[in-house]
Scaffold this motif. Structure first.
Motif, PDB file in Angstrom:
ATOM      1  N   SER A  30       8.964 -20.403 -36.307  1.00 24.64           N
ATOM      2  CA  SER A  30       8.949 -19.563 -35.111  1.00 24.64           C
ATOM      3  C   SER A  30       9.140 -18.102 -35.499  1.00 24.64           C
ATOM      4  O   SER A  30       9.668 -17.793 -36.565  1.00 24.64           O
ATOM      5  N   SER A  32      10.615 -14.596 -33.623  1.00 24.29           N
ATOM      6  CA  SER A  32      11.218 -14.001 -32.428  1.00 24.29           C
ATOM      7  C   SER A  32      10.735 -12.549 -32.322  1.00 24.29           C
ATOM      8  O   SER A  32       9.585 -12.303 -32.007  1.00 24.29           O
ATOM      9  N   ASP A  33      11.581 -11.589 -32.611  1.00 25.41           N
ATOM     10  CA  ASP A  33      11.169 -10.193 -32.502  1.00 25.41           C
ATOM     11  C   ASP A  33      10.147  -9.810 -33.570  1.00 25.41           C
ATOM     12  O   ASP A  33      10.224 -10.272 -34.704  1.00 25.41           O
ATOM     13  N   THR A  52       9.434  -8.640 -28.107  1.00 25.17           N
ATOM     14  CA  THR A  52      10.060  -9.949 -28.215  1.00 25.17           C
ATOM     15  C   THR A  52       8.999 -11.042 -28.111  1.00 25.17           C
ATOM     16  O   THR A  52       7.839 -10.776 -27.777  1.00 25.17           O
ATOM     17  N   SER A  53       9.408 -12.271 -28.359  1.00 26.15           N
ATOM     18  CA  SER A  53       8.467 -13.385 -28.249  1.00 26.15           C
ATOM     19  C   SER A  53       7.977 -13.546 -26.819  1.00 26.15           C
ATOM     20  O   SER A  53       6.881 -14.063 -26.587  1.00 26.15           O
ATOM     21  N   ASN A  73       0.980 -14.729 -30.134  1.00 23.30           N
ATOM     22  CA  ASN A  73       1.891 -15.712 -30.721  1.00 23.30           C
ATOM     23  C   ASN A  73       1.132 -16.850 -31.401  1.00 23.30           C
ATOM     24  O   ASN A  73       1.561 -17.355 -32.444  1.00 23.30           O
ATOM     25  N   ARG A  98      11.136 -11.163 -37.310  1.00 25.40           N
ATOM     26  CA  ARG A  98      12.314 -12.015 -37.486  1.00 25.40           C
ATOM     27  C   ARG A  98      11.806 -13.450 -37.409  1.00 25.40           C
ATOM     28  O   ARG A  98      11.439 -13.936 -36.334  1.00 25.40           O
ATOM     29  N   THR A 100      11.713 -17.651 -38.554  1.00 22.81           N
ATOM     30  CA  THR A 100      12.377 -18.870 -38.997  1.00 22.81           C
ATOM     31  C   THR A 100      11.383 -19.694 -39.796  1.00 22.81           C
ATOM     32  O   THR A 100      10.316 -20.053 -39.288  1.00 22.81           O
ATOM     33  N   ARG A 105      16.445 -18.296 -41.172  1.00 23.08           N
ATOM     34  CA  ARG A 105      15.958 -17.251 -40.278  1.00 23.08           C
ATOM     35  C   ARG A 105      16.257 -15.915 -40.943  1.00 23.08           C
ATOM     36  O   ARG A 105      17.405 -15.636 -41.300  1.00 23.08           O
TER      37      ARG A 105
END
Length: 119
Positions: A30, A32-33, A52-53, A73, A98, A100, A105
């Motif tokens: 994943s 995120s930011d 952001t996501s 995304n 950012r 994962t 992460r």
């Protein structure tokens, strides 16, 4: 094995436009930011724009109204549309994410792409 690769930099005249792209690859679970930072010669790296996501965005005051950040995304990509460029926008632009991957992460950075705006 996570990589961020930028593209789209170059030389443009004042008032012109450029679109930067950044592709994330690797064993990514994943993201995120994401965002864009820049560093001009002799200056510290500064944030340009973040997203952001969920698509919430934030911009440095110096680029508000001129730059637009967006992301895809599904493709793991982030973009920076830069309009009305000024000579003071000249810098190396870095993509940030950012991410994962596996159980980890962490913040990842691209190698940078040069943007030069001539007056």
């Amino acid at each position: 094995q996570v990589q961020l690769v930028e593209s789209g930099g170059g030389l443009v005249q004042s008032g012109g436009s450029l679109r930067l792209s950044c592709a994330a690859s690797g064993s990514i679970l994943s993201i995120s930011d994401m965002g864009w930072y820049r560093q001009a010669p002799g200056k510290q790296r500064e944030v340009v724009a973040t997203i952001t996501s969920g698509g919430n965005t934030d911009y440095a005051d110096s680029v508000k109204g001129r730059f637009t950040i967006s992301r895809d995304n599904a493709k793991k990509m982030v973009y920076l549309q830069m309009n009305s460029l000024k000579p003071e926008d000249t810098a190396v632009y870095y993509c940030y994410g950012r991410i994962t991957a596996g159980l980890r992460r962490a913040d990842y950075w691209g190698q940078g792409t040069q943007v030069t705006v001539s007056s």
